[in-house]
Scaffold this active site. Sequence first.
Site, PDB file in Angstrom:
ATOM      1  N   ASP A 117       0.049   5.494   2.301  1.00  0.00           N
ATOM      2  CA  ASP A 117      -1.161   5.472   1.478  1.00  0.00           C
ATOM      3  C   ASP A 117      -2.066   6.659   1.793  1.00  0.00           C
ATOM      4  O   ASP A 117      -3.286   6.519   1.953  1.00  0.00           O
ATOM      5  CB  ASP A 117      -1.922   4.155   1.657  1.00  0.00           C
ATOM      6  CG  ASP A 117      -3.013   3.964   0.609  1.00  0.00           C
ATOM      7  OD1 ASP A 117      -2.892   4.561  -0.478  1.00  0.00           O
ATOM      8  OD2 ASP A 117      -3.990   3.246   0.881  1.00  0.00           O
ATOM      9  N   HIS A 169      -3.896   5.527  -2.976  1.00  0.00           N
ATOM     10  CA  HIS A 169      -4.266   4.597  -4.046  1.00  0.00           C
ATOM     11  C   HIS A 169      -5.545   4.997  -4.768  1.00  0.00           C
ATOM     12  O   HIS A 169      -5.865   4.439  -5.823  1.00  0.00           O
ATOM     13  CB  HIS A 169      -4.396   3.165  -3.496  1.00  0.00           C
ATOM     14  CG  HIS A 169      -5.623   2.926  -2.672  1.00  0.00           C
ATOM     15  ND1 HIS A 169      -5.597   2.915  -1.293  1.00  0.00           N
ATOM     16  CD2 HIS A 169      -6.910   2.683  -3.020  1.00  0.00           C
ATOM     17  CE1 HIS A 169      -6.807   2.660  -0.841  1.00  0.00           C
ATOM     18  NE2 HIS A 169      -7.624   2.519  -1.868  1.00  0.00           N
ATOM     19  N   SER A 218     -12.729   3.919   0.484  1.00  0.00           N
ATOM     20  CA  SER A 218     -11.326   4.282   0.709  1.00  0.00           C
ATOM     21  C   SER A 218     -11.157   5.798   0.711  1.00  0.00           C
ATOM     22  O   SER A 218     -11.633   6.494  -0.182  1.00  0.00           O
ATOM     23  CB  SER A 218     -10.448   3.675  -0.384  1.00  0.00           C
ATOM     24  OG  SER A 218     -10.463   2.270  -0.321  1.00  0.00           O
TER      25      SER A 218
END
EC number: 3.4.21.108
Length: 434
Positions: free
Chosen positions: A201, A169, A278
Amino acid sequence: MAFRRINNLELFIKRCSAPTLYYSSIRTATGNNYSNNTANITTDSSSSSNNNSNRNNKNDNNNEDNNKFNWRSLVRFFVPFSLGAVASSLVMKRDDLELTPTISAARPSGRRREFNFIADVVGGCADSVVYIEIKDTRHFDYFSGQPITASNGSGFVIEQNGLILTNAHVVINKPHTMVQVRLSDGRTFPATIEDVDQTSDLATLRIQVNNLPVMRLGKSSTLRSGEWVVALGSPLALSNTVTAGVISSTQRASQELGLRNRDINYLQTDAAITFGNSGGPLVNLDGEAIGVNSMKVTAGISFAIPIDYVKVFLERAAERRKKGSAYKTGYPVKRYMGITMLTLTPDILFELKSRSQNMPSNLMHGVLVWKVIVGSPAHSGGLQPGDIVTHINKKEIKNSSDVYDALGCGDKELNMIIMRGVKQMHVTITPEDP
């Protein structure tokens, strides 16, 4: 001749940086001269006029004697001075030998060395962590003329030849953008997306540079709840940021988080993870990556993808590279909205309600928006971090998959009902086509 040599010796001492010794000897001689003159004046005061010639002769003799160099004063000051200088030089040499290892040592001692285990972990692996920027090629900074940053994230080097691991993402579903990677030493390189797995992901990037420091991969299967871990990354674009905490759970099922079609047991940690973390590594005390930071629910509740699952993805990605399959042909690209979200399961809802008074008590389902990319359709439509999406085009939203379905249904506009604190609001978003 002897008197001339003595005068030369005095001049030599004066010029060769022994002023203290020289003036001390002169002052001693002057003091003796003053005492002799005083005694002579006192003794001869009774016979004033008759002994003037004798007194003058005595004064002349005293002056002649005092003008001679005082060897006793010289020995008195020169010998201790010389011995002190020699002793000082010996002590300095000895001190240099003793202090050299202490001065060159950079590691702290005492309690700092004993208890700063986090610093030891960071020192061994931080160089392999990178900062990832997503540049919008349609909008440029007014002053620099460079593309503006649309989003950012983290990653870490897993091969010396420039292979980088991050979250999917972070890099996909962002049209009209380019990816840049900044290393820990400040160098910046353009990156290409090599492989993506949207289900887990995960994604890999490639930059054209060799001999990079590599992050060692550990084993998440051996982790225990309560173990210390360190999260490294670039939260809020602040690169080289370090936070620490413990493993709260090693078996947090994806179903508990409302993530359908994912057979993953996430690592839960209380290490501070926020926007920009992230894709960064979650590291154990051996300096090995045991997870990939993926999402945050609230302060003290964050999740990472276990490294054992990541290794499976990397093996499959290596096989796909050998076959020559590309990322664009293997994975469909959805319409772009520009948010990062999390399904609100009953357990997460209960936790959020207990932590915040701004959560509506009658809320039973929804998707939490915890990041909105600046300049994205979601940002233009008015979505904000912390909003909870409950309906899209009059359909209930119970998990993130419902949002993806709404993006893929073909509707030009998405009419959303959201909760912002205890207030219900309506927003309209027009997603961008890929």
